[in-house]
Design a protein around this motif. Structure first.
Motif, PDB file in Angstrom:
ATOM      1  N   HIS A  16      37.509 117.796  72.004  1.00  0.00           N
ATOM      2  CA  HIS A  16      38.650 116.880  72.098  1.00  0.00           C
ATOM      3  C   HIS A  16      39.977 117.597  72.331  1.00  0.00           C
ATOM      4  N   HIS A  17      40.041 118.907  72.036  1.00  0.00           N
ATOM      5  CA  HIS A  17      41.297 119.619  72.273  1.00  0.00           C
ATOM      6  C   HIS A  17      41.665 119.633  73.759  1.00  0.00           C
ATOM      7  N   HIS A  18      40.649 119.530  74.637  1.00  0.00           N
ATOM      8  CA  HIS A  18      40.935 119.436  76.073  1.00  0.00           C
ATOM      9  C   HIS A  18      41.593 118.097  76.420  1.00  0.00           C
ATOM     10  N   TRP A  19      41.285 117.075  75.634  1.00  0.00           N
ATOM     11  CA  TRP A  19      41.828 115.731  75.913  1.00  0.00           C
ATOM     12  C   TRP A  19      43.325 115.669  75.648  1.00  0.00           C
ATOM     13  N   ILE A  20      43.803 116.560  74.794  1.00  0.00           N
ATOM     14  CA  ILE A  20      45.209 116.516  74.374  1.00  0.00           C
ATOM     15  C   ILE A  20      45.902 117.831  74.722  1.00  0.00           C
ATOM     16  N   ASN A  21      45.565 118.381  75.918  1.00  0.00           N
ATOM     17  CA  ASN A  21      46.145 119.663  76.321  1.00  0.00           C
ATOM     18  C   ASN A  21      47.518 119.512  76.966  1.00  0.00           C
ATOM     19  N   SER A  22      48.021 118.293  76.996  1.00  0.00           N
ATOM     20  CA  SER A  22      49.363 118.039  77.499  1.00  0.00           C
ATOM     21  C   SER A  22      50.074 117.060  76.567  1.00  0.00           C
ATOM     22  N   LYS A  23      51.376 117.263  76.403  1.00  0.00           N
ATOM     23  CA  LYS A  23      52.153 116.339  75.578  1.00  0.00           C
ATOM     24  C   LYS A  23      52.471 115.048  76.329  1.00  0.00           C
ATOM     25  N   ASN A  24      52.337 115.081  77.652  1.00  0.00           N
ATOM     26  CA  ASN A  24      52.617 113.905  78.472  1.00  0.00           C
ATOM     27  C   ASN A  24      51.386 113.019  78.531  1.00  0.00           C
ATOM     28  N   LYS A  25      51.237 112.164  77.530  1.00  0.00           N
ATOM     29  CA  LYS A  25      50.063 111.303  77.451  1.00  0.00           C
ATOM     30  C   LYS A  25      50.469 109.884  77.095  1.00  0.00           C
ATOM     31  N   ASN A  26      49.629 108.954  77.506  1.00  0.00           N
ATOM     32  CA  ASN A  26      49.909 107.540  77.253  1.00  0.00           C
ATOM     33  C   ASN A  26      49.007 106.974  76.162  1.00  0.00           C
ATOM     34  N   PHE A  27      48.458 107.849  75.330  1.00  0.00           N
ATOM     35  CA  PHE A  27      47.514 107.429  74.299  1.00  0.00           C
ATOM     36  C   PHE A  27      47.745 108.198  73.004  1.00  0.00           C
ATOM     37  N   ASP A  28      47.330 107.588  71.907  1.00  0.00           N
ATOM     38  CA  ASP A  28      47.221 108.250  70.616  1.00  0.00           C
ATOM     39  C   ASP A  28      45.751 108.545  70.347  1.00  0.00           C
ATOM     40  N   ILE A  29      45.492 109.373  69.352  1.00  0.00           N
ATOM     41  CA  ILE A  29      44.109 109.735  69.046  1.00  0.00           C
ATOM     42  C   ILE A  29      43.855 109.637  67.543  1.00  0.00           C
ATOM     43  N   PHE A  30      42.759 108.986  67.211  1.00  0.00           N
ATOM     44  CA  PHE A  30      42.300 108.841  65.828  1.00  0.00           C
ATOM     45  C   PHE A  30      41.042 109.708  65.696  1.00  0.00           C
ATOM     46  N   ILE A  31      41.164 110.817  64.982  1.00  0.00           N
ATOM     47  CA  ILE A  31      40.048 111.742  64.789  1.00  0.00           C
ATOM     48  C   ILE A  31      39.311 111.382  63.506  1.00  0.00           C
ATOM     49  N   SER A  32      38.007 111.185  63.637  1.00  0.00           N
ATOM     50  CA  SER A  32      37.128 110.964  62.490  1.00  0.00           C
ATOM     51  C   SER A  32      36.149 112.130  62.453  1.00  0.00           C
ATOM     52  N   TYR A  33      36.416 113.072  61.583  1.00  0.00           N
ATOM     53  CA  TYR A  33      35.698 114.356  61.551  1.00  0.00           C
ATOM     54  C   TYR A  33      34.504 114.287  60.611  1.00  0.00           C
ATOM     55  N   PHE A  34      33.340 114.808  61.090  1.00  0.00           N
ATOM     56  CA  PHE A  34      32.135 114.756  60.261  1.00  0.00           C
ATOM     57  C   PHE A  34      31.634 116.136  59.836  1.00  0.00           C
ATOM     58  N   GLY A  35      32.446 117.177  60.023  1.00  0.00           N
ATOM     59  CA  GLY A  35      32.036 118.520  59.629  1.00  0.00           C
ATOM     60  C   GLY A  35      32.337 118.819  58.165  1.00  0.00           C
ATOM     61  N   ASN A  36      32.428 120.100  57.830  1.00  0.00           N
ATOM     62  CA  ASN A  36      32.530 120.514  56.423  1.00  0.00           C
ATOM     63  C   ASN A  36      33.873 121.128  56.033  1.00  0.00           C
ATOM     64  N   GLU A  37      34.769 121.340  56.972  1.00  0.00           N
ATOM     65  CA  GLU A  37      36.034 122.006  56.670  1.00  0.00           C
ATOM     66  C   GLU A  37      37.115 120.978  56.343  1.00  0.00           C
ATOM     67  N   ASP A  38      37.877 121.253  55.312  1.00  0.00           N
ATOM     68  CA  ASP A  38      38.968 120.355  54.936  1.00  0.00           C
ATOM     69  C   ASP A  38      40.085 120.391  55.975  1.00  0.00           C
ATOM     70  N   ASN A  39      40.507 119.214  56.412  1.00  0.00           N
ATOM     71  CA  ASN A  39      41.654 119.065  57.317  1.00  0.00           C
ATOM     72  C   ASN A  39      41.529 119.874  58.602  1.00  0.00           C
ATOM     73  N   LYS A  40      40.318 120.058  59.067  1.00  0.00           N
ATOM     74  CA  LYS A  40      40.082 120.927  60.225  1.00  0.00           C
ATOM     75  C   LYS A  40      40.909 120.512  61.446  1.00  0.00           C
TER      76      LYS A  40
END
Length: 229
Positions: A16-40
């Motif tokens: 998903h980091h590729h999806w937000i590689n520019s600040k010029n975007k017309n969308f927000d992103i809601f990340i729902s993380y299923f891994g093991n690291e806190d606040n990854k």
């Protein structure tokens, strides 16, 4: 506030980091993380949660819990985390979704993608194909369509059968957006079933068919109509 929202279930190998590689975007992103690291990925997201479980049951709960937020957007994309695409393509995808007044859609898959349905691979010289099918891998919903079908997300834990159900529940046009392809980078279903061995696609589609006895969820011919550049 931006017009569009991405809701993504992501793991430690998410693209998903590729999806937000520019600040010029017309969308927000809601990340729902299923891994093991806190606040990854908390710093990557406009909205964030850390929850274990399969994609569709968790998204069902997420949408219900956060409907006041989600309902402020015009369209919502629910991609898998192994899709490779950049910010500019996503912005164009959302713009085309709105320009063609789609109720349900998805970006085409690049020709080098792992795929289940060959008809979803990108067609050159096509902007969009109107169709009767999109896959659970990367559906885009108008807000009206999302409100109509969000109850189904909890009805198939694996997601199997949902893509053949949704076209019967939405009103309006359905399309595959060829101008903004994404690359599906991993074999179908691998991590989902490895991390959630309790999933049973066969039983899910049987249960879903029993829930909707008047709708045939068997695979059928997928109709496509092209709009050329």
């Amino acid at each position: 506030m931006t017009k569009y929202l991405i809701i993504a279930r992501v793991g430690d190998n998410s693209l998903h980091h590729h999806w937000i590689n520019s600040k010029n975007k017309n969308f927000d992103i809601f990340i729902s993380y299923f891994g093991n690291e806190d606040n990854k990925y908390a710093n990557n997201a406009d909205y964030y949660e850390h929850v274990k479980g399969g994609k569709w049951p968790v998204i069902a709960a997420l949408v219900d819990k956060n409907w006041e937020i989600i309902s402020k957007y015009d369209a919502v994309w629910l991609p898998d985390d192994d899709l490779l695409v950049d910010t500019n393509s996503i912005c164009k995808m959302f713009d085309l979704f709105t320009a063609f007044n789609l109720s349900l859609g998805q970006p085409a898959l690049s020709i080098d993608s792992y795929f289940s349905h060959p008809c979803l691979l990108q067609k050159k010289n096509s902007i969009i194909r109107f169709t009767n099918f999109v896959e659970v891998m990367a559906p885009i919903f108008s807000l009206t369509s999302l409100e109509r079908i969000k109850h189904t997300f909890s009805q198939s834990k694996s997601g199997w059968g949902l893509d053949f159900l949704w076209p019967h529940l939405v009103d309006g046009k359905i399309g595959i957006i060829d101008s903004t392809p994404v690359t599906h980078t991993r074999p179908i279903g691998g991590e989902l079933y490895r991390l959630n061995p309790e999933l049973s696609p066969k039983m899910d589609i049987i249960t879903l068919q029993e829930t909707y006895p008047n709708i045939s969820l068997n695979k059928k011919k997928i109709d496509l109509k092209y709009i050329h550049k």
